[in-house]
Design a protein around this motif. Structure first.
Motif, PDB file in Angstrom:
ATOM      1  N   ASP A   4      11.519 -24.138   8.595  1.00 42.49           N
ATOM      2  CA  ASP A   4      10.988 -22.921   7.980  1.00 42.49           C
ATOM      3  C   ASP A   4      11.273 -23.057   6.495  1.00 42.49           C
ATOM      4  O   ASP A   4      12.243 -22.528   5.978  1.00 42.49           O
ATOM      5  CB  ASP A   4      11.685 -21.708   8.583  1.00 42.49           C
ATOM      6  N   SER A   5      10.420 -23.802   5.795  1.00 42.63           N
ATOM      7  CA  SER A   5      10.796 -24.313   4.480  1.00 42.63           C
ATOM      8  C   SER A   5      10.138 -23.643   3.283  1.00 42.63           C
ATOM      9  O   SER A   5      10.499 -23.961   2.153  1.00 42.63           O
ATOM     10  CB  SER A   5      10.491 -25.800   4.430  1.00 42.63           C
ATOM     11  N   GLU A   6       9.205 -22.762   3.479  1.00 39.86           N
ATOM     12  CA  GLU A   6       8.516 -22.171   2.324  1.00 39.86           C
ATOM     13  C   GLU A   6       9.486 -21.428   1.411  1.00 39.86           C
ATOM     14  O   GLU A   6       9.430 -21.566   0.191  1.00 39.86           O
ATOM     15  CB  GLU A   6       7.387 -21.251   2.785  1.00 39.86           C
ATOM     16  N   GLU A   7      10.375 -20.636   1.984  1.00 39.74           N
ATOM     17  CA  GLU A   7      11.343 -19.892   1.176  1.00 39.74           C
ATOM     18  C   GLU A   7      12.333 -20.848   0.503  1.00 39.74           C
ATOM     19  O   GLU A   7      12.690 -20.662  -0.660  1.00 39.74           O
ATOM     20  CB  GLU A   7      12.091 -18.887   2.038  1.00 39.74           C
ATOM     21  N   VAL A   8      12.738 -21.898   1.208  1.00 42.81           N
ATOM     22  CA  VAL A   8      13.658 -22.881   0.629  1.00 42.81           C
ATOM     23  C   VAL A   8      12.990 -23.598  -0.543  1.00 42.81           C
ATOM     24  O   VAL A   8      13.601 -23.784  -1.604  1.00 42.81           O
ATOM     25  CB  VAL A   8      14.128 -23.893   1.701  1.00 42.81           C
ATOM     26  N   ARG A   9      11.751 -23.980  -0.362  1.00 41.79           N
ATOM     27  CA  ARG A   9      11.017 -24.636  -1.461  1.00 41.79           C
ATOM     28  C   ARG A   9      10.899 -23.712  -2.669  1.00 41.79           C
ATOM     29  O   ARG A   9      11.067 -24.135  -3.809  1.00 41.79           O
ATOM     30  CB  ARG A   9       9.616 -25.029  -1.004  1.00 41.79           C
ATOM     31  N   ALA A  10      10.610 -22.440  -2.419  1.00 41.19           N
ATOM     32  CA  ALA A  10      10.473 -21.474  -3.516  1.00 41.19           C
ATOM     33  C   ALA A  10      11.790 -21.313  -4.273  1.00 41.19           C
ATOM     34  O   ALA A  10      11.807 -21.252  -5.508  1.00 41.19           O
ATOM     35  CB  ALA A  10      10.002 -20.126  -2.973  1.00 41.19           C
ATOM     36  N   ILE A  11      12.910 -21.271  -3.548  1.00 40.50           N
ATOM     37  CA  ILE A  11      14.221 -21.152  -4.184  1.00 40.50           C
ATOM     38  C   ILE A  11      14.514 -22.405  -5.008  1.00 40.50           C
ATOM     39  O   ILE A  11      15.000 -22.320  -6.138  1.00 40.50           O
ATOM     40  CB  ILE A  11      15.327 -20.921  -3.130  1.00 40.50           C
ATOM     41  N   MET A  12      14.203 -23.575  -4.450  1.00 38.78           N
ATOM     42  CA  MET A  12      14.439 -24.831  -5.165  1.00 38.78           C
ATOM     43  C   MET A  12      13.673 -24.854  -6.487  1.00 38.78           C
ATOM     44  O   MET A  12      14.216 -25.244  -7.526  1.00 38.78           O
ATOM     45  CB  MET A  12      14.029 -26.033  -4.302  1.00 38.78           C
ATOM     46  N   GLU A  13      12.428 -24.442  -6.445  1.00 36.45           N
ATOM     47  CA  GLU A  13      11.594 -24.457  -7.648  1.00 36.45           C
ATOM     48  C   GLU A  13      12.013 -23.377  -8.650  1.00 36.45           C
ATOM     49  O   GLU A  13      12.103 -23.642  -9.849  1.00 36.45           O
ATOM     50  CB  GLU A  13      10.124 -24.275  -7.278  1.00 36.45           C
ATOM     51  N   ALA A  14      12.280 -22.168  -8.161  1.00 34.84           N
ATOM     52  CA  ALA A  14      12.604 -21.060  -9.052  1.00 34.84           C
ATOM     53  C   ALA A  14      13.966 -21.219  -9.722  1.00 34.84           C
ATOM     54  O   ALA A  14      14.126 -20.894 -10.895  1.00 34.84           O
ATOM     55  CB  ALA A  14      12.558 -19.739  -8.280  1.00 34.84           C
ATOM     56  N   GLN A  15      14.949 -21.727  -8.975  1.00 35.74           N
ATOM     57  CA  GLN A  15      16.305 -21.796  -9.502  1.00 35.74           C
ATOM     58  C   GLN A  15      16.722 -23.212  -9.891  1.00 35.74           C
ATOM     59  O   GLN A  15      17.819 -23.400 -10.428  1.00 35.74           O
ATOM     60  CB  GLN A  15      17.285 -21.212  -8.494  1.00 35.74           C
TER      61      GLN A  15
END
Length: 131
Positions: free
Chosen positions: A82-93
Motif C-alpha cells: 500500500d505504497s501511494e501514501e509512502v511514496r507521497a511522504i518520501m517525495e514531500a519530505q
C-alpha cells in the motif's frame, strides 16, 4: 600464533560466505526481475491498478529492514504494498523508504487514538497497569 591464524581464517571464510550470499541473492533477484520485465497490468500478483511487488521494488520501495525481494523470489501473487501514501511522504519530505513507512505508521496510530511514542491509548478513559 596458530590460534590467531586459525581465527583469521575462520573470519575470512565467514566474510566470503556472507559476500557470496549477497552476490547470489542479487543475481537471483535480477534474474527474477528480468523475467518480469514484460509484466503486464492486471496480471497475477497485481491489484486492479496493476500494482505489484515488482513495481514496488523497481520504485525503490525496499530496504534492508523491509526487503520485498523475498516476495518476488517466492513468486508471491498478492498485490504489492500500500505504497501511494509512502511514496507521497518520501517525495514531500525527502526521506528514505524506512523513514516514510515510520511516518505513515505514526500517523495511522495517531488517527486511531494511539500515542506513537508509547503505544498507549490516548483515550482519557483508558486504564493501564504498570509494575
Amino acid at each position: 600464533m596458530n590460534f590467531i591464524l586459525g581465527g583469521l581464517m575462520i573470519l575470512a571464510l565467514v566474510a566470503l560466505w556472507y559476500f557470496f550470499g549477497l552476490f547470489v541473492g542479487r543475481l537471483r533477484l535480477s534474474r527474477r526481475l528480468a523475467q518480469n520485465r514484460s509484466y503486464r497490468l492486471g496480471a497475477a500478483g497485481s491489484d486492479e491498478d496493476g500494482h505489484s511487488f515488482v513495481d514496488d521494488y523497481r520504485a525503490g520501495l525496499s530496504s534492508s529492514n523491509f526487503d520485498i525481494s523475498i516476495n518476488i523470489d517466492d513468486g508471491d501473487t498478492r498485490p504489492g504494498l500500500d505504497s501511494e501514501e509512502v511514496r507521497a511522504i518520501m517525495e514531500a519530505q525527502g526521506v528514505s523508504f524506512d523513514k516514510a513507512r515510520l511516518i505513515r505508521q505514526q500517523r495511522l496510530m495517531e488517527h486511531n487514538g494511539i500515542d506513537p511514542a508509547t503505544g498507549l491509548s490516548l483515550d482519557p478513559k483508558a486504564v493501564t497497569f504498570s509494575r
